[in-house]
Structures are given as C-alpha cells and as structure tokens.
Scaffold this motif. Structure first.
Motif, PDB file in Angstrom:
ATOM      1  N   GLN A 293      58.477  -9.761 -33.943  1.00 16.96           N
ATOM      2  CA  GLN A 293      59.333 -10.579 -33.079  1.00 16.96           C
ATOM      3  C   GLN A 293      58.853 -12.026 -33.003  1.00 16.96           C
ATOM      4  OE1 GLN A 293      60.361  -8.811 -29.213  1.00 16.96           O
ATOM      5  NE2 GLN A 293      59.565  -6.868 -29.946  1.00 16.96           N
ATOM      6  N   LEU A 294      57.530 -12.207 -32.972  1.00 17.96           N
ATOM      7  CA  LEU A 294      56.979 -13.545 -32.731  1.00 17.96           C
ATOM      8  C   LEU A 294      56.627 -14.290 -34.016  1.00 17.96           C
ATOM      9  CD1 LEU A 294      54.574 -12.669 -29.744  1.00 17.96           C
ATOM     10  CD2 LEU A 294      56.816 -13.766 -29.611  1.00 17.96           C
ATOM     11  N   GLY A 295      56.410 -13.560 -35.097  1.00 11.22           N
ATOM     12  CA  GLY A 295      55.973 -14.199 -36.337  1.00 11.22           C
ATOM     13  C   GLY A 295      56.938 -15.288 -36.790  1.00 11.22           C
ATOM     14  N   GLY A 296      56.400 -16.456 -37.100  1.00 13.15           N
ATOM     15  CA  GLY A 296      57.199 -17.580 -37.580  1.00 13.15           C
ATOM     16  C   GLY A 296      57.844 -18.407 -36.481  1.00 13.15           C
ATOM     17  N   LYS A 297      57.831 -17.901 -35.231  1.00 11.92           N
ATOM     18  CA  LYS A 297      58.395 -18.671 -34.109  1.00 11.92           C
ATOM     19  C   LYS A 297      57.442 -19.822 -33.762  1.00 11.92           C
ATOM     20  CE  LYS A 297      62.141 -16.235 -33.061  1.00 11.92           C
ATOM     21  NZ  LYS A 297      62.069 -15.231 -34.132  1.00 11.92           N
ATOM     22  N   ARG A 298      58.007 -20.915 -33.273  1.00 11.65           N
ATOM     23  CA  ARG A 298      57.218 -22.102 -32.973  1.00 11.65           C
ATOM     24  C   ARG A 298      57.029 -22.226 -31.450  1.00 11.65           C
ATOM     25  NH1 ARG A 298      55.555 -26.406 -35.778  1.00 11.65           N
ATOM     26  NH2 ARG A 298      55.464 -28.458 -34.780  1.00 11.65           N
ATOM     27  N   ILE A 299      55.793 -22.479 -31.022  1.00  7.37           N
ATOM     28  CA  ILE A 299      55.480 -22.549 -29.591  1.00  7.37           C
ATOM     29  C   ILE A 299      54.718 -23.835 -29.282  1.00  7.37           C
ATOM     30  CG2 ILE A 299      53.316 -21.218 -29.874  1.00  7.37           C
ATOM     31  CD1 ILE A 299      53.910 -19.992 -27.091  1.00  7.37           C
ATOM     32  N   SER A 300      55.039 -24.441 -28.145  1.00  4.24           N
ATOM     33  CA  SER A 300      54.319 -25.626 -27.667  1.00  4.24           C
ATOM     34  C   SER A 300      53.785 -25.364 -26.260  1.00  4.24           C
ATOM     35  CB  SER A 300      55.232 -26.858 -27.644  1.00  4.24           C
ATOM     36  OG  SER A 300      55.531 -27.276 -28.951  1.00  4.24           O
ATOM     37  N   PHE A 301      52.693 -26.011 -25.947  1.00  3.52           N
ATOM     38  CA  PHE A 301      52.075 -25.872 -24.622  1.00  3.52           C
ATOM     39  C   PHE A 301      52.025 -27.239 -23.953  1.00  3.52           C
ATOM     40  CE2 PHE A 301      50.446 -22.347 -27.055  1.00  3.52           C
ATOM     41  CZ  PHE A 301      50.284 -21.304 -26.160  1.00  3.52           C
ATOM     42  N   LEU A 302      52.526 -27.330 -22.721  1.00  4.69           N
ATOM     43  CA  LEU A 302      52.274 -28.508 -21.906  1.00  4.69           C
ATOM     44  C   LEU A 302      51.022 -28.231 -21.085  1.00  4.69           C
ATOM     45  CD1 LEU A 302      55.861 -29.500 -20.690  1.00  4.69           C
ATOM     46  CD2 LEU A 302      54.555 -30.367 -22.621  1.00  4.69           C
ATOM     47  N   PRO A 303      50.176 -29.233 -20.848  1.00  6.12           N
ATOM     48  CA  PRO A 303      48.881 -28.990 -20.194  1.00  6.12           C
ATOM     49  C   PRO A 303      49.048 -28.544 -18.749  1.00  6.12           C
ATOM     50  CG  PRO A 303      49.292 -31.342 -20.435  1.00  6.12           C
ATOM     51  CD  PRO A 303      50.377 -30.646 -21.190  1.00  6.12           C
ATOM     52  N   ASP A 304      48.456 -27.381 -18.396  1.00  7.54           N
ATOM     53  CA  ASP A 304      48.637 -26.898 -17.030  1.00  7.54           C
ATOM     54  C   ASP A 304      47.497 -26.012 -16.558  1.00  7.54           C
ATOM     55  OD1 ASP A 304      50.301 -26.925 -14.730  1.00  7.54           O
ATOM     56  OD2 ASP A 304      50.959 -24.898 -15.177  1.00  7.54           O
ATOM     57  N   PHE A 314      45.224 -16.982 -30.070  1.00  3.44           N
ATOM     58  CA  PHE A 314      45.723 -15.605 -30.147  1.00  3.44           C
ATOM     59  C   PHE A 314      47.108 -15.554 -30.802  1.00  3.44           C
ATOM     60  CE2 PHE A 314      48.646 -12.683 -27.861  1.00  3.44           C
ATOM     61  CZ  PHE A 314      48.224 -11.482 -28.419  1.00  3.44           C
ATOM     62  N   LEU A 315      48.003 -16.428 -30.367  1.00  2.00           N
ATOM     63  CA  LEU A 315      49.372 -16.374 -30.867  1.00  2.00           C
ATOM     64  C   LEU A 315      49.461 -16.784 -32.335  1.00  2.00           C
ATOM     65  CD1 LEU A 315      51.109 -17.854 -27.706  1.00  2.00           C
ATOM     66  CD2 LEU A 315      51.280 -15.502 -28.536  1.00  2.00           C
ATOM     67  N   ALA A 316      48.598 -17.725 -32.745  1.00  2.00           N
ATOM     68  CA  ALA A 316      48.626 -18.157 -34.146  1.00  2.00           C
ATOM     69  C   ALA A 316      47.986 -17.120 -35.066  1.00  2.00           C
ATOM     70  CB  ALA A 316      47.901 -19.498 -34.283  1.00  2.00           C
ATOM     71  N   ARG A 317      46.836 -16.598 -34.681  1.00  2.00           N
ATOM     72  CA  ARG A 317      46.064 -15.750 -35.594  1.00  2.00           C
ATOM     73  C   ARG A 317      46.467 -14.278 -35.536  1.00  2.00           C
ATOM     74  NH1 ARG A 317      41.029 -18.180 -37.287  1.00  2.00           N
ATOM     75  NH2 ARG A 317      40.035 -16.129 -37.342  1.00  2.00           N
ATOM     76  N   GLU A 318      46.941 -13.808 -34.379  1.00  2.00           N
ATOM     77  CA  GLU A 318      47.248 -12.384 -34.259  1.00  2.00           C
ATOM     78  C   GLU A 318      48.739 -12.089 -34.176  1.00  2.00           C
ATOM     79  OE1 GLU A 318      44.586  -9.860 -31.991  1.00  2.00           O
ATOM     80  OE2 GLU A 318      43.452 -11.633 -31.395  1.00  2.00           O
ATOM     81  N   CYS A 319      49.543 -13.098 -33.875  1.00  2.00           N
ATOM     82  CA  CYS A 319      50.990 -12.871 -33.770  1.00  2.00           C
ATOM     83  C   CYS A 319      51.771 -13.678 -34.788  1.00  2.00           C
ATOM     84  CB  CYS A 319      51.478 -13.213 -32.360  1.00  2.00           C
ATOM     85  SG  CYS A 319      50.727 -12.214 -31.070  1.00  2.00           S
ATOM     86  N   GLY A 320      51.101 -14.521 -35.557  1.00  2.00           N
ATOM     87  CA  GLY A 320      51.777 -15.258 -36.616  1.00  2.00           C
ATOM     88  C   GLY A 320      52.670 -16.379 -36.147  1.00  2.00           C
ATOM     89  N   MET A 321      52.467 -16.871 -34.913  1.00  2.00           N
ATOM     90  CA  MET A 321      53.299 -17.957 -34.422  1.00  2.00           C
ATOM     91  C   MET A 321      52.798 -19.296 -34.958  1.00  2.00           C
ATOM     92  SD  MET A 321      54.217 -16.923 -30.474  1.00  2.00           S
ATOM     93  CE  MET A 321      55.707 -17.928 -30.444  1.00  2.00           C
ATOM     94  N   GLN A 322      53.688 -20.273 -34.999  1.00  2.00           N
ATOM     95  CA  GLN A 322      53.327 -21.625 -35.403  1.00  2.00           C
ATOM     96  C   GLN A 322      53.120 -22.470 -34.146  1.00  2.00           C
ATOM     97  OE1 GLN A 322      56.454 -23.034 -37.943  1.00  2.00           O
ATOM     98  NE2 GLN A 322      56.230 -21.346 -39.397  1.00  2.00           N
ATOM     99  N   ILE A 323      52.010 -23.169 -34.095  1.00  2.00           N
ATOM    100  CA  ILE A 323      51.695 -23.973 -32.913  1.00  2.00           C
ATOM    101  C   ILE A 323      52.254 -25.376 -33.094  1.00  2.00           C
ATOM    102  CG2 ILE A 323      49.885 -24.795 -31.374  1.00  2.00           C
ATOM    103  CD1 ILE A 323      50.081 -21.777 -31.520  1.00  2.00           C
TER     104      ILE A 323
END
Length: 423
Positions: A293-304, A314-323
């Motif tokens: 479900q998550l592989g290849g999806k792109r995620i961004s983080f705002l500082p909080d 975790f999301l990049a290495r174990e779920c295949g998401m793009q940061i």
C-alpha cells in the motif's frame, strides 16, 4: 553506533536551516500522555483559561472524569500584579490536596502567562514541599510555548525528576530506558531483556513517581524517544553512560536498539537474533501488506514532534516510501546521529521552520501524505492534501516488533480514506 546500526547509506543528508514563523503546540501537550503514564501524579497547570481549554480539548477529557490534571487559572488581578499569585497558588494547592488524597506527586507546570509575570514555580514548589512534604512530593517544570516543539514538555518534566533519583550502589550496573513508552510496550521489552540476561532494567518515567529508578556511574542509558536530550544530559552529569542507537521503530530500528543494549552487556549478536527471531518474523509478515500500500508513495514531514527522522527512516527503508522534505524542529546530533546514517542520502532535511516558505514548497511538491500538526491538518486537507497528525504518533504505542505493522497502518489509513472519498 553499533555494528548492526551501521546502515548501508554511504553519506548522511545535507541539512538546511530555516528560521521564521513556526507552528506547533506548546509543551503542555505532554501532560496528555504523562498523566496516564505516572499514575500517582497530578499536573497542576498554572496558566490562563486558554491553557485550560487546550488541555481539556487536547486530552478529550470530560469534566466529570476526575482527570489527574487541572489548571490554576491566573486572573486579571494576578496578571496585573494586583494580587499575590503565590498566595493564590498556595490556596489552590491546599484545597486540591485536601480534595484528592490519592495524589502522590504534584507537578506545578509553568506556562507562558506564569513565566511572563515571573511567577517562580521552582521556589513555590520548594515552599509547598515544606508545607505538605509528609504526604506528597511537589515539583515544578515548564510546559510553556517558548520551547520549539510540544514534546519538549516531557523532556523538562523528566529533568525535574533527575535530581530526585536515588543513587545506584557502587559496582552495580543497570539499564535505564529514557522516554515514555506505553505499558504494553514496556512489558514486551522487559521480557526480551530478561531473555537476553540484561538487567536490572528501569524506565524513566516510571509508572509511579514513588518508584523512581536509581542512577549512577553503573547506569547505561538507552533513549526510547528522540526528544529527551536534556534529560540524557542531566543523567550523564550523574555519571550515567549513553548507548548510541537508532530508535525502536520498525523491525530494523527495534533490532538495532536491542543489539546496542546487548553490545553494552557483552551479549553475542547470535543470541540476540535467536531471542528476537519469532517477534521479528511476525513483524516482517505483518508489514508485508503495508509495503504494497505504501511502497512508492511520497511523504513529507513538517517539523513538529522530533519523531520525524526515525519515522522517515522506517517508512523509507521498511515500507518503500519516498521521502520529500523532512522537517525537524531542531536537530540533536547527540542522540540522532545513528538515525541520520540510515536516512536516504538524498533526503531533503530541514532544521527549524519558516512556515510560509515550507508551505509553498509543500504545495509545489504535493506529496501523497503530509505529517503535520493539528493546526495545519484541516487547512491542508481543504487544499486536497492528505495529512497525518504528528501528535497521534506520540501517544500511540508504535515502538517494538509487535507494533511495527500498527505504525505502518497509521500512514496507510489516511491514504485509504482519501481513496474512498474520491469515489
């Protein structure tokens, strides 16, 4: 860094720095999970009606629920200096302790209003301790919004406890886990440490303030949360030693975290692999469907929250998401260096915040999901962006093998919701 933690990333990301307008909750938010963790404690916020409204809405507590926190509201006369706020505070504490004999430890929590009028809660706590010392322990710390992220409220709370920790006897050693964990996660880690012969193991914060863990030159520290840097410094000043490690998020992070503790105890890596084989295998199997479900999806983080870097790893290495852009309120290299080594080298890492500029970059990038504070989530959703509340990741059990799939689920859920709404 441990050998197991030495990832295959050849270089750490370049760090960009920003300063400007920022958006985050204040440190009072930490009370939401700390009052549940330390079950003999009570948090008395010394602040305004706005502080009281924040606590009630953030914690979602009904007024009849008898929570273990409350607010001593500063009135206009207090703020104008026309009344002695110390006398009012003494009265409120006296009435509170008479009404709630179950309180074992009372935290006076400073806020922006109390700090603006220079109300010295450290001195007030010492004075009240003399008056009520026989039956309750009284401490003070700051939860004001003058800090840079809401999770620092836990750091300042734990710092207030450090001087009270008993001394670990000479020639004894112990492992101290620093940073709040859900009870169920603590129990899981305790069983794994027992299996590895590592101990005694203590946790800070403890489940009861009356049961403070010992500290001394024989204490080894293992951080469970990335926002406890000042507490780590205070413990090191008492002779404790920090074990550097990634944080126990996901299978990889949890394995590295346990390996780091085992290395300090002289436990062979083969024995660790044997002890964690079953839970690690369960976690890998449970994570598999989220990778789809998550592989290849792109995620961004705002500082909080300060959790952004270990979550991104975790999301990049174990779920295949793009940061996409990964923003952090501040970068504490003393405890974050092992995590930086595991981030993809091309991660756009930003320390600090200039809110409008970050939002402009976010709108241009339009990632599949954005992790941000509550105050930004609804406006971004209205612009068609899918969001995840960062505060939910703080008080949800996400550490350890058995919670790895639950952590991935927290990111899959908003994407599924957005997909269903599109039909």
């Amino acid at each position: 860094m441990t050998a197991a933690a030495s990832g295959d990333c050849a270089a750490t990301p370049e760090i960009h720095h920003e300063r400007g307008e920022r958006q985050t909750f204040c440190g009072l938010a930490g009370i939401v999970w700390l009052h549940r963790k330390m079950q003999d404690s009570f948090f008395l916020v010394v602040g305004s009606r706005t502080c009281a409204h924040l606590m009630q809405s953030a914690a979602g507590v009904m007024i009849f629920a008898e929570p273990r926190f409350g607010t001593a509201v500063l009135q206009d006369r207090d703020l104008a200096g026309l009344a002695d706020a110390n006398d009012e505070l003494d009265r409120v504490v006296r009435e509170l302790l008479a009404r709630r004999p179950d309180i074992g430890s009372l935290f006076l929590v400073a806020t922006c209003p109390s700090e603006v009028i220079k109300l010295d809660l450290d001195t007030a706590a010492a004075r009240l301790q003399q008056a009520h010392g026989e039956r309750v322990r009284i401490l003070a710390y700051s939860g004001s919004g003058l800090d840079t992220c809401f999770t620092q409220g836990e750091d300042t709370c734990l710092q207030a406890l450090v001087p009270l920790l008993p001394e670990l006897p000479t020639l004894q050693r112990s492992l101290l886990i620093v940073g709040s964990l859900a009870d169920v996660v603590e129990d899981q880690f305790t069983r794994l440490f027992d299996r590895l012969g590592i101990g005694p193991v203590h946790f800070l914060p403890p489940r009861r303030v009356a049961d403070l863990p010992p500290v001394g030159p024989g204490t080894f520290l293992l951080a469970a949360q990335p926002f406890v840097g000042e507490t780590i410094d205070a413990l090191r000043a008492r002779g404790a030693h920090l074990i550097e490690s990634p944080f126990p998020l996901g299978v990889e992070g949890t394995r590295a975290w346990l390996m780091a503790a085992a290395g300090a105890w002289g436990v062979a890596p083969e024995l660790v692999e044997e002890a964690i084989a079953a839970p690690a295998a369960r976690a890998e199997k449970a994570l598999a469907r989220y990778r789809e479900q998550l592989g290849g999806k792109r995620i961004s983080f705002l500082p909080d929250s300060q959790l952004e870097i270990p979550l991104g790893r975790f999301l990049a290495r174990e779920c295949g998401m793009q940061i996409g852009e990964l923003g952090v309120p501040y970068l504490d290299r003393r405890i974050m260096e092992p995590e930086l080594a595991l981030l993809p080298a091309d991660t756009q890492l930003t320390e600090g915040q200039d809110l409008e500029r970050q939002l402009d970059r976010l709108r241009a990038d339009r990632p599949d999901i954005t992790v941000c504070g509550l105050g930004l989530a609804n406006p971004l959703e209205a612009e068609g962006l899918t969001t995840k509340w960062s505060i939910e990741l703080v008080f949800t059990p996400i550490q350890g093998f058995d919670q790895a799939a639950d952590l991935a689920e927290l990111f899959a859920r908003p994407l599924n919701r957005r997909q269903r709404l599109a039909f």
